[in-house]
Design a protein around this motif. Structure first.
Motif, short mmCIF file in Angstrom:
data_model
loop_
_atom_site.label_atom_id
_atom_site.label_comp_id
_atom_site.label_asym_id
_atom_site.label_seq_id
_atom_site.Cartn_x
_atom_site.Cartn_y
_atom_site.Cartn_z
N PRO A 1 0.88 -1.21 0.07
CA PRO A 1 -0.02 -0.05 -0.10
C PRO A 1 1.07 1.32 0.20
CG PRO A 1 -0.42 -1.45 1.88
CD PRO A 1 0.61 -2.11 1.14
N VAL A 2 0.31 2.33 -0.50
CA VAL A 2 1.06 3.60 -0.34
C VAL A 2 0.91 4.30 0.88
CG1 VAL A 2 1.24 5.96 -1.28
CG2 VAL A 2 0.35 4.12 -2.73
N ARG A 3 2.08 4.49 1.65
CA ARG A 3 2.20 4.90 2.99
C ARG A 3 1.14 6.23 3.35
NH1 ARG A 3 6.34 3.80 6.74
NH2 ARG A 3 7.55 2.84 5.17
N GLY A 4 0.58 6.07 4.11
CA GLY A 4 -0.33 7.28 4.50
C GLY A 4 -1.84 7.24 3.81
N THR A 5 -1.81 6.42 3.07
CA THR A 5 -3.19 6.52 2.27
C THR A 5 -4.15 5.26 2.48
OG1 THR A 5 -2.59 5.18 0.26
CG2 THR A 5 -1.82 7.50 0.18
N LEU A 6 -5.32 5.59 2.14
CA LEU A 6 -6.48 4.62 2.10
C LEU A 6 -6.40 3.81 0.76
CD1 LEU A 6 -9.17 6.59 3.91
CD2 LEU A 6 -7.51 5.00 5.07
N ASP A 7 -6.74 2.73 0.85
CA ASP A 7 -6.98 1.83 -0.33
C ASP A 7 -8.38 2.35 -1.01
OD1 ASP A 7 -4.76 0.37 -0.78
OD2 ASP A 7 -5.64 -1.39 0.39
N VAL A 8 -8.58 2.56 -2.21
CA VAL A 8 -10.09 2.83 -2.65
C VAL A 8 -10.13 1.80 -3.98
CG1 VAL A 8 -11.26 4.54 -4.04
CG2 VAL A 8 -9.51 5.37 -2.49
N LEU A 9 -11.44 0.91 -3.56
CA LEU A 9 -11.66 -0.26 -4.43
C LEU A 9 -12.86 -0.17 -5.15
CD1 LEU A 9 -11.23 -2.22 -1.04
CD2 LEU A 9 -9.29 -2.03 -2.89
N THR A 10 -12.78 -0.36 -6.59
CA THR A 10 -14.01 -0.45 -7.32
C THR A 10 -13.97 -1.53 -8.33
OG1 THR A 10 -15.49 1.20 -8.62
CG2 THR A 10 -13.15 1.09 -9.07
N THR A 11 -15.07 -2.13 -8.64
CA THR A 11 -15.25 -3.14 -9.87
C THR A 11 -16.43 -2.88 -10.57
OG1 THR A 11 -15.40 -5.35 -10.16
CG2 THR A 11 -16.90 -4.62 -8.30
N ASP A 12 -16.19 -2.94 -11.99
CA ASP A 12 -17.25 -2.68 -12.91
C ASP A 12 -17.05 -3.52 -14.26
OD1 ASP A 12 -19.57 -1.34 -13.73
OD2 ASP A 12 -18.80 0.58 -14.12
N SER A 13 -18.11 -3.97 -14.80
CA SER A 13 -18.01 -4.99 -15.97
C SER A 13 -18.60 -4.51 -16.96
CB SER A 13 -18.59 -6.32 -15.66
OG SER A 13 -19.78 -6.12 -15.26
#
Lengths: 341, 341
Positions: B43-55
């Protein structure tokens, strides 16, 4: 009687609301959960993100004559957390992308979500988000799982070396025998060990605990899960590691139901080795790690872990039986001879 | 002439190798890339993971009579990075899950991968892994994107308040007009502004830079992208924020091609507001943030950002024109009146 409404009657926004309500209040590990443009979660401090995606396609991976919607939802998540276990990681979050025929009954979607939810509870996975869209044909559940693992605790496929022993969790052939029983028109509940085979086809049990412990204790040089059969798994771990392999037929832990069922047609080894959907783990274990690996075996809670052969400098992938060698049967091929099409 | 081989001739392992080679040596930000049970990334230090999926589903989201395989690969990633931008995040990694008919030509798969790759380069996204399986019917590209965003810099849908101004990037109706032109049998390259409309249907340009800047500068209270049209986006931001909205018809930035094309059939506003696939961003901006938001506008590099209305305490979602109000047209419905089925 009133027909169950179809998802086409509800519309996308109502379906997303339904899923959000079904999975309860937003989990505390999520900054943003279901229903926004994307989900947001904090990574686990000091760990790496482990990312995998896998889909179940109606007519390829399942047949609604043999599996319930609950089974499909359960298995769609199970096959993904199995991949995280095969990396030595711990699954944390899932995204569920559903591609659904418009005529699907809302009650069947609920069943699918219930099955997904039961595997999510078992694996301690939080549904973070997903997508829902219409299918002009088959029902498809495409799942992404995000797990975590500590640096230098990752189990790759390519770490094996000649001389490493190969260890296999559980048994092989069960899911293939269960599917074969269903395809030959079996109905009702089969007797004896075949009952477990059908259950293994419908609801495989991923080896989450064993994979996580093997990763954390650095007890293996390589690992892979058996989604496409033992033959495929051995070939892949050997190819990625730049080795060959020799598997001892006498050591193979065939599922008792597979041994019975496939023996009726002749040799039970070949269909058990090439059959897919077992979701066991295959480990390569260097001689110097055998003590650590004994710790994994001791914590396997009754799941047998069996030495079945070793990696070799000779690049061939072989099966020995009765003192003779033959090529190890290949695994299940999605683009080749597919049992469901 | 020799026929192009089909992907069914190659088999799954060869296809994965092909994709791995096509995307070059493993990117430095990945601990494990394509070809293992899962991908691994720090992960990038100091950041949150942003997660998305689309088809993207053949027959629902695209028609191979109107789009090339390159277009499909490009758009499958573009619609996902647009969701990350709508959260104020920066896209980093992608997983590509392909569900492909066995008769698909290898050259067509290569085209799809080339299109995906061109969007990945534009968005600075690394293909981390994925899955490939056979489809008994439509071609499907299901993409997951993992991005990053700093805490308290996330743009949600639910942060709007009555009185917040609504700002829209770019223009609306272009993609719908382009698709309508194709569906009425348009062939060759259309003239004038319609040419850009067809391009917007085939290859939407996600507003990555504008979304990221708005997130980093905390210039908006809420944001959403226009995947299913402006009507849907306004309704969703209002519903999640617990407000209504009023949109000023005279302020709407209709794409010139959409204005021309739809005016031939009557009112161009309704199809432009309800048409999908625009992938613009809609922001809610509180009065006190207007200074910050001017900074976003100043860094938009020629993309217009237009005030089109505001959120209201009254929960209705309205369009005003010529001094009269009417309900804002609804958006594109995947389970309702679908233009491609």
């Amino acid at each position: 009687v009133a027909a169950s409404p179809s998802i086409g009657d509800l519309g996308e926004a109502a379906l997303v609301r339904r899923i959000r309500e079904r999975f309860g209040p937003q989990a505390s590990e999520l900054a943003v959960g279901i229903g926004d443009d994307a989900a947001v979660a904090a990574p686990v401090r000091g760990t790496l993100d482990v990312l995998t995606t896998d889909s179940l396609v109606e007519g390829i991976h399942f047949d609604l004559a043999y599996s319930t919607f609950e089974d499909v939802g359960y298995k769609a998540l199970a096959v993904n957390v199995s991949d995280i276990a095969a990396m030595g990681g711990i699954p944390r979050l899932a995204l569920l992308s559903l591609i659904l025929p418009g005529h699907l009954a809302v009650s069947d979607l609920d069943g699918l979500l219930d099955g997904f939810s039961s595997m999510a509870s078992a694996a301690k996975v939080t549904l973070a988000g997903g997508n829902i869209t219409r299918s002009p044909g088959p029902l498809i559940a495409d799942v992404t799982v995000i797990g975590s693992a500590r640096p230098r605790r990752i189990l790759r496929r390519n770490g094996g070396r000649p001389g490493d022993a190969l260890y296999l969790t559980g048994s092989i052939g069960g899911a293939a025998a269960g599917l074969a029983w269903l395809q030959r028109g079996g109905s009702g509940a089969p007797d004896g060990p075949l009952q477990d085979c059908v259950a293994r086809h419908r609801r495989p049990v991923p080896r989450l605990r064993i994979g996580a412990i093997a990763g954390q204790t650095r007890a293996a040089s390589a690992c892979i899960d058996l989604s496409d059969g033992l033959g495929d798994a051995v070939a892949q771990i050997a190819a990625e590691s730049g080795t060959g392999a020799v598997i001892d037929a006498a050591a193979l832990p065939l599922h008792p139901g597979a041994r019975d069922w496939f023996s009726a047609d002749g040799d039970p080894i070949v269909p058990s080795v090439s059959g897919g959907d077992d979701y066991e783990l295959l480990f390569a274990v260097p001689r110097k790690y055998r003590g650590r690996f004994r710790g994994v075996i001791n914590h396997a809670r009754g799941i047998p872990i069996t030495p079945i052969g070793e990696l070799t400098a000779d690049r061939r992938v072989l099966l020995t039986r009765n003192g003779r060698t033959e090529p190890l049967p290949a695994g299940f091929a999605h683009f080749g001879s597919d049992p469901l099409l």
